[in-house]
Design a protein around this motif. Sequence first.
Motif, mmCIF file in Angstrom:
data_model
loop_
_atom_site.group_PDB
_atom_site.id
_atom_site.type_symbol
_atom_site.label_atom_id
_atom_site.label_comp_id
_atom_site.label_asym_id
_atom_site.label_seq_id
_atom_site.Cartn_x
_atom_site.Cartn_y
_atom_site.Cartn_z
ATOM 1 N N LYS A 124 -1.254 27.784 18.152
ATOM 2 C CA LYS A 124 -1.104 26.479 17.516
ATOM 3 C C LYS A 124 0.155 26.481 16.657
ATOM 4 O O LYS A 124 0.436 27.457 15.957
ATOM 5 N N ALA A 125 0.880 25.388 16.720
ATOM 6 C CA ALA A 125 2.100 25.255 15.927
ATOM 7 C C ALA A 125 1.760 25.059 14.453
ATOM 8 O O ALA A 125 0.776 24.411 14.112
ATOM 9 N N VAL A 126 2.601 25.650 13.611
ATOM 10 C CA VAL A 126 2.473 25.505 12.163
ATOM 11 C C VAL A 126 3.860 25.164 11.626
ATOM 12 O O VAL A 126 4.846 25.820 11.975
ATOM 13 N N VAL A 127 3.926 24.151 10.777
ATOM 14 C CA VAL A 127 5.205 23.696 10.212
ATOM 15 C C VAL A 127 5.383 24.281 8.815
ATOM 16 O O VAL A 127 4.490 24.195 7.975
ATOM 17 N N ASP A 128 6.550 24.854 8.566
ATOM 18 C CA ASP A 128 6.918 25.316 7.228
ATOM 19 C C ASP A 128 7.702 24.174 6.582
ATOM 20 O O ASP A 128 8.873 23.951 6.902
ATOM 21 N N LYS A 129 7.053 23.445 5.702
ATOM 22 C CA LYS A 129 7.667 22.257 5.099
ATOM 23 C C LYS A 129 8.876 22.601 4.235
ATOM 24 O O LYS A 129 9.736 21.751 4.015
ATOM 25 N N ARG A 145 10.199 15.597 20.031
ATOM 26 C CA ARG A 145 10.777 15.209 21.319
ATOM 27 C C ARG A 145 10.672 16.326 22.363
ATOM 28 O O ARG A 145 10.659 16.070 23.557
ATOM 29 N N ALA A 146 10.550 17.573 21.930
ATOM 30 C CA ALA A 146 10.409 18.704 22.866
ATOM 31 C C ALA A 146 8.979 18.882 23.355
ATOM 32 O O ALA A 146 8.751 19.470 24.398
ATOM 33 N N CYS A 147 8.023 18.344 22.618
ATOM 34 C CA CYS A 147 6.608 18.546 22.935
ATOM 35 C C CYS A 147 6.211 17.839 24.232
ATOM 36 O O CYS A 147 6.479 16.651 24.402
ATOM 37 N N PRO A 148 5.530 18.564 25.144
ATOM 38 C CA PRO A 148 5.070 17.919 26.377
ATOM 39 C C PRO A 148 3.822 17.052 26.151
ATOM 40 O O PRO A 148 3.432 16.311 27.046
ATOM 41 N N LEU A 149 3.248 17.146 24.950
ATOM 42 C CA LEU A 149 2.053 16.363 24.609
ATOM 43 C C LEU A 149 2.279 15.563 23.317
ATOM 44 O O LEU A 149 1.531 15.686 22.349
ATOM 45 N N PRO A 150 3.331 14.714 23.273
ATOM 46 C CA PRO A 150 3.606 13.956 22.050
ATOM 47 C C PRO A 150 2.456 13.023 21.702
ATOM 48 O O PRO A 150 1.816 12.447 22.585
ATOM 49 N N ASP A 151 2.176 12.902 20.427
ATOM 50 C CA ASP A 151 1.095 12.076 19.879
ATOM 51 C C ASP A 151 -0.285 12.603 20.261
ATOM 52 O O ASP A 151 -1.296 11.978 19.956
ATOM 53 N N VAL A 152 -0.345 13.740 20.931
ATOM 54 C CA VAL A 152 -1.609 14.415 21.233
ATOM 55 C C VAL A 152 -1.616 15.770 20.524
ATOM 56 O O VAL A 152 -2.576 16.124 19.856
ATOM 57 N N ALA A 153 -0.520 16.518 20.646
ATOM 58 C CA ALA A 153 -0.396 17.818 19.999
ATOM 59 C C ALA A 153 0.381 17.733 18.693
ATOM 60 O O ALA A 153 0.158 18.513 17.776
ATOM 61 N N ILE A 154 1.296 16.798 18.613
ATOM 62 C CA ILE A 154 2.116 16.624 17.417
ATOM 63 C C ILE A 154 2.479 15.149 17.292
ATOM 64 O O ILE A 154 2.705 14.469 18.291
ATOM 65 N N ARG A 155 2.493 14.683 16.079
ATOM 66 C CA ARG A 155 2.950 13.310 15.812
ATOM 67 C C ARG A 155 3.954 13.383 14.682
ATOM 68 O O ARG A 155 4.050 14.395 13.990
ATOM 69 N N GLY A 157 5.677 11.407 11.201
ATOM 70 C CA GLY A 157 5.494 10.404 10.160
ATOM 71 C C GLY A 157 6.848 9.909 9.689
ATOM 72 O O GLY A 157 7.826 9.889 10.427
ATOM 73 N N ARG A 158 6.897 9.550 8.436
ATOM 74 C CA ARG A 158 8.126 9.067 7.808
ATOM 75 C C ARG A 158 9.229 10.111 7.957
ATOM 76 O O ARG A 158 8.992 11.298 7.812
ATOM 77 N N LEU A 159 10.431 9.688 8.270
ATOM 78 C CA LEU A 159 11.585 10.556 8.499
ATOM 79 C C LEU A 159 11.335 11.593 9.588
ATOM 80 O O LEU A 159 11.893 12.668 9.583
ATOM 81 N N GLU A 160 10.454 11.249 10.507
ATOM 82 C CA GLU A 160 10.082 12.122 11.621
ATOM 83 C C GLU A 160 9.489 13.461 11.160
ATOM 84 O O GLU A 160 9.688 14.501 11.772
ATOM 85 N N GLN A 161 8.730 13.403 10.070
ATOM 86 C CA GLN A 161 8.048 14.607 9.587
ATOM 87 C C GLN A 161 6.944 14.993 10.576
ATOM 88 O O GLN A 161 6.056 14.194 10.853
ATOM 89 N N PRO A 162 6.994 16.234 11.118
ATOM 90 C CA PRO A 162 6.008 16.627 12.118
ATOM 91 C C PRO A 162 4.636 16.945 11.511
ATOM 92 O O PRO A 162 4.551 17.560 10.458
ATOM 93 N N HIS A 163 3.614 16.487 12.201
ATOM 94 C CA HIS A 163 2.222 16.789 11.857
ATOM 95 C C HIS A 163 1.568 17.340 13.117
ATOM 96 O O HIS A 163 1.421 16.618 14.112
ATOM 97 N N VAL A 164 1.184 18.611 13.092
ATOM 98 C CA VAL A 164 0.562 19.240 14.256
ATOM 99 C C VAL A 164 -0.896 18.802 14.319
ATOM 100 O O VAL A 164 -1.607 18.820 13.321
ATOM 101 N N LEU A 165 -1.330 18.422 15.514
ATOM 102 C CA LEU A 165 -2.687 17.930 15.718
ATOM 103 C C LEU A 165 -3.558 19.001 16.385
ATOM 104 O O LEU A 165 -3.054 20.004 16.896
ATOM 105 N N ALA A 166 -4.854 18.768 16.383
ATOM 106 C CA ALA A 166 -5.819 19.753 16.878
ATOM 107 C C ALA A 166 -5.624 20.108 18.352
ATOM 108 O O ALA A 166 -5.956 21.214 18.760
ATOM 109 N N GLN A 167 -5.073 19.225 19.150
ATOM 110 C CA GLN A 167 -4.943 19.509 20.583
ATOM 111 C C GLN A 167 -3.650 20.228 20.953
ATOM 112 O O GLN A 167 -3.336 20.352 22.128
#
Length: 192
Positions: A124-129, A145-155, A157-167
């Motif tokens: 699972k991806a983890v972001v170092d803020k 943009r690199a994720c093959p599962l956008p909005d499913v594995a990662i979404r 937010g503001r300023l394109e801040q990545p949020h890793v999702l459960a899938q």
Amino acid sequence: MKKSNRRNFLKKVTASVATLAALPVLSAKNQASFRFLRPPGSLSEEEFASTCINCGQCSEICPNRCIKYFGFENGLASIDTPYIIPREKSCILCMKCGDICPSGAIQPVKRTFEAITTQVKMGKAVVDKQLCLSWQGKTCGVCYRACPLPDVAIRVGRLEQPHVLAQCVGCGLCERSCIQLPQAIKIIPDYG
């Protein structure tokens, strides 16, 4: 054989045996810092190590050439087993490695959204803020943009801040594409 030659020979043999005996110990110490992934569809680490027959077919069929093989760096039980270092080259989720694996160490996974999101658990991806440009106020979004599962594995937010999702399946494409050094997003392996 002269005494000095015999003595030198015995010293070399003793040193070689000591080096070989220390390999598993050295690798056990280094293993925690050596972060790797198993190919998608792999069995749990213990089952994988005992089931893999070291045939090399998974690497040969991989179109992205991301699958490598262990030498002594991960201990004797892992020699010649396949692994992926996502920062060097990540998995593109083609699922060909599971289709060709003759031993079942890598299980076949259909190349469908449902099969991939439910059966692939590489990590699972983890972001170092503190390192992420978007979390530091600069728009980036490369990992999204690199994720093959956008909005499913990662979404994002503001300023394109990545949020890793459960899938998130842990393919590593986000880590590979991260423009930060050291990378701001890393895959934490699932050796379960």
